[in-house]
Design an enzyme around this catalytic site. Structure first.
Site, PDB file in Angstrom:
ATOM      1  N   TYR A 141       0.814  -1.217   0.000  1.00  7.32           N
ATOM      2  CA  TYR A 141       0.000   0.000   0.000  1.00  7.32           C
ATOM      3  C   TYR A 141       0.851   1.272   0.000  1.00  7.32           C
ATOM      4  O   TYR A 141       0.373   2.349  -0.327  1.00  7.32           O
ATOM      5  CB  TYR A 141      -0.941   0.031   1.215  1.00  7.32           C
ATOM      6  CG  TYR A 141      -2.025  -1.035   1.190  1.00  7.32           C
ATOM      7  CD1 TYR A 141      -2.111  -1.946   0.151  1.00  7.32           C
ATOM      8  CD2 TYR A 141      -2.958  -1.127   2.206  1.00  7.32           C
ATOM      9  CE1 TYR A 141      -3.087  -2.922   0.127  1.00  7.32           C
ATOM     10  CE2 TYR A 141      -3.945  -2.099   2.190  1.00  7.32           C
ATOM     11  CZ  TYR A 141      -3.997  -2.993   1.150  1.00  7.32           C
ATOM     12  OH  TYR A 141      -4.973  -3.956   1.125  1.00  7.32           O
ATOM     13  N   LYS A 189       4.082 -15.328   2.276  1.00  9.09           N
ATOM     14  CA  LYS A 189       4.046 -16.091   1.025  1.00  9.09           C
ATOM     15  C   LYS A 189       5.509 -16.359   0.656  1.00  9.09           C
ATOM     16  O   LYS A 189       5.999 -16.004  -0.425  1.00  9.09           O
ATOM     17  CB  LYS A 189       3.307 -15.260  -0.041  1.00  9.09           C
ATOM     18  CG  LYS A 189       3.036 -15.978  -1.341  1.00  9.09           C
ATOM     19  CD  LYS A 189       1.986 -17.064  -1.238  1.00  9.09           C
ATOM     20  CE  LYS A 189       1.815 -17.762  -2.580  1.00  9.09           C
ATOM     21  NZ  LYS A 189       1.113 -19.051  -2.480  1.00  9.09           N
ATOM     22  N   ASP A 245      -5.254  -7.159   5.763  1.00  9.89           N
ATOM     23  CA  ASP A 245      -6.480  -6.492   5.325  1.00  9.89           C
ATOM     24  C   ASP A 245      -7.496  -7.543   4.896  1.00  9.89           C
ATOM     25  O   ASP A 245      -8.666  -7.527   5.304  1.00  9.89           O
ATOM     26  CB  ASP A 245      -6.122  -5.565   4.142  1.00  9.89           C
ATOM     27  CG  ASP A 245      -7.219  -4.568   3.852  1.00  9.89           C
ATOM     28  OD1 ASP A 245      -8.232  -4.576   4.572  1.00  9.89           O
ATOM     29  OD2 ASP A 245      -7.073  -3.790   2.895  1.00  9.89           O
ATOM     30  N   ASP A 249     -10.797  -9.193   7.424  1.00  8.67           N
ATOM     31  CA  ASP A 249     -12.179  -9.039   6.946  1.00  8.67           C
ATOM     32  C   ASP A 249     -12.847 -10.405   6.807  1.00  8.67           C
ATOM     33  O   ASP A 249     -14.008 -10.583   7.172  1.00  8.67           O
ATOM     34  CB  ASP A 249     -12.204  -8.345   5.576  1.00  8.67           C
ATOM     35  CG  ASP A 249     -12.583  -6.878   5.699  1.00  8.67           C
ATOM     36  OD1 ASP A 249     -12.234  -6.280   6.733  1.00  8.67           O
ATOM     37  OD2 ASP A 249     -13.231  -6.345   4.778  1.00  8.67           O
TER      38      ASP A 249
END
Ligand code: NAD
Length: 365
Positions: A141, A189, A245, A249
């Site tokens: 981001y 990852k 993120d 959620d």
């Protein structure tokens, strides 16, 4: 304890739920002899209408001069046509950046009485109690370079982390795990991304400072599945920005309603506390908003900005007891209607205050 709390209630249901949370905090402060000084300022759409900007200087200065900031919610249809950098949500992003918090804490927990609200089976979620610690200021981001080159028809973002950025958020995750189930699951990852290999190496190194906490690593793709199939296996889940993120959620379904979930952003100059839901324009002003996420956010203020653990637990216990007693707001009113009583926002706040008051043996005010 002395706490200077800035409340920026914002738009839509923000002020409705913030009012209830603040009333609970005042009650707890009075009952336990702590000094709580509350100041209120504008942010979001209301600030655009009054001050011409979603984050007035006055609000920002007050935030930086406080011990903690409590945000209700920002945004609404009225301001949707404005350019993105002048909309209510821009005020919140500016505030987050100015306060500098890099660790976003977001719990996801099952409550027995609300199991019917979750799309997952009760036996899968029962007992689940996860705390996400998401790195908030790095990764994809914020990484440079980033661009959408419309001429060449390419776009790119950069996932970048430094050792220091990983160390500081990992330490927070391990410290929190020491006070909970003593287990950290670090998500990455690392089978594909170099940035994840750095993440894994640094987290493994930080773990040696916390021999009482177990560390496990999990790849993000399998973690997305495991959180839904065996959420009980997790305690503190440590993630970089993008993965956190998405996974936090996803895990909101364990609790069953957006209106139930609190969050805290810590590590910067001033901690920022907010329920995870938005301004819910569809129900604003109707007394339908669930204030429990905001009230539980108040518990996080006490835990992380005031060191008042027993008082934070009292609020969390009160919320559970109110639900056990069969009280619901409209968003939670699913299942057999004869089993519960539907309350308005203010009625639910009052129930929680009465229960907190009993738990702390204090008079309700
Ligand atoms: P939302 O969270 O406001 O609402 C989604 C759905 O959940 C709606 O049906 C709403 O009625 C319901 N809901 C949300 N909170 C609830 C509560 N406490 N009690 C009962 N029901 C609740 O998300 P949205 O509709 O996508 O966004 C509405 C506005 O909020 C937009 O302007 C958006 O940008 C803004 N927003 C702000 C924040 C924030 O301030 N942190 C976060 C998300 C969205």
């Amino acid at each position: 304890m002395k706490l200077k709390l800035l409340v920026v209630a914002g738009d839509g249901i923000g002020p409705e739920v913030a009012n209830e949370a603040v009333s609970v905090l005042r009650l707890v402060a009075n009952a336990s002899g702590h000094e709580l000084k509350i100041e209120e300022k504008r942010i979001g759409g209301i600030a655009i209408d009054t001050d011409g900007t979603p984050l007035p200087e006055d609000t920002l200065n007050a935030a930086l001069a406080s011990d903690a900031v409590f945000l209700g919610a920002v945004g609404g249809n009225k301001w949707n046509a404005l350019p993105p950098n002048t909309r209510p949500e821009a005020g919140l992003l500016q505030l987050r950046a100015a306060l500098g918090g890099f660790a976003n804490l977001r719990p996801a927990f099952a409550i027995k009485e609300l199991a019917v609200n979750s799309p997952l089976r009760t036996e899968v979620i029962e007992g689940a109690d996860i705390l996400f610690v998401r790195e908030l200021l790095g990764g994809l981001y914020f990484g440079q370079p980033r661009e959408w080159n419309k001429i060449s028809g390419e776009a790119w973002n950069t996932m970048r982390y430094t050792n220091e950025e990983v160390v500081r958020v990992a330490r927070i995750a391990f410290q929190l795990a020491q006070k909970r189930g003593k287990k950290v699951t670090s998500v990455d990852k690392a089978n594909v991304l170099e940035v994840s290999q750095l993440w894994r190496a640094v987290v493994t190194e930080v773990a040696t400072e916390f021999p009482d906490v177990t560390l496990e690593h999990q790849l993000v793709d399998s973690m997305a599945m495991l959180l839904m199939t065996s959420p009980r296996n997790y305690d503190v889940v440590l993630t970089e920005n993008l993965f956190g993120d998405i996974l936090s959620d996803e895990s909101a379904v364990i609790t069953g309603s957006l209106g139930m979930l609190p969050s805290a952003t810590i590590g910067g100059a001033v901690n920022l506390y907010e329920p995870i839901h938005g301004s819910a324009p569809d129900i604003a002003g109707k007394g339908l908003a669930n204030p429990l996420g905001a009230i539980l956010t108040g518990a996080l203020v006490l835990r992380h900005s005031a060191g008042l653990e027993a008082e934070a637990v009292a609020i969390e216990t009160a919320v559970r007891k109110v639900l056990e007693a069969g009280f619901r707001t409209a968003d939670l009113a699913r299942g057999n209607t004869s089993d519960f009583k539907v309350l308005s926002t203010t009625e639910m706040g009052k129930q929680v205050r009465e229960t907190v008051s009993t738990l702390l043996s204090a008079p309700v005010n």
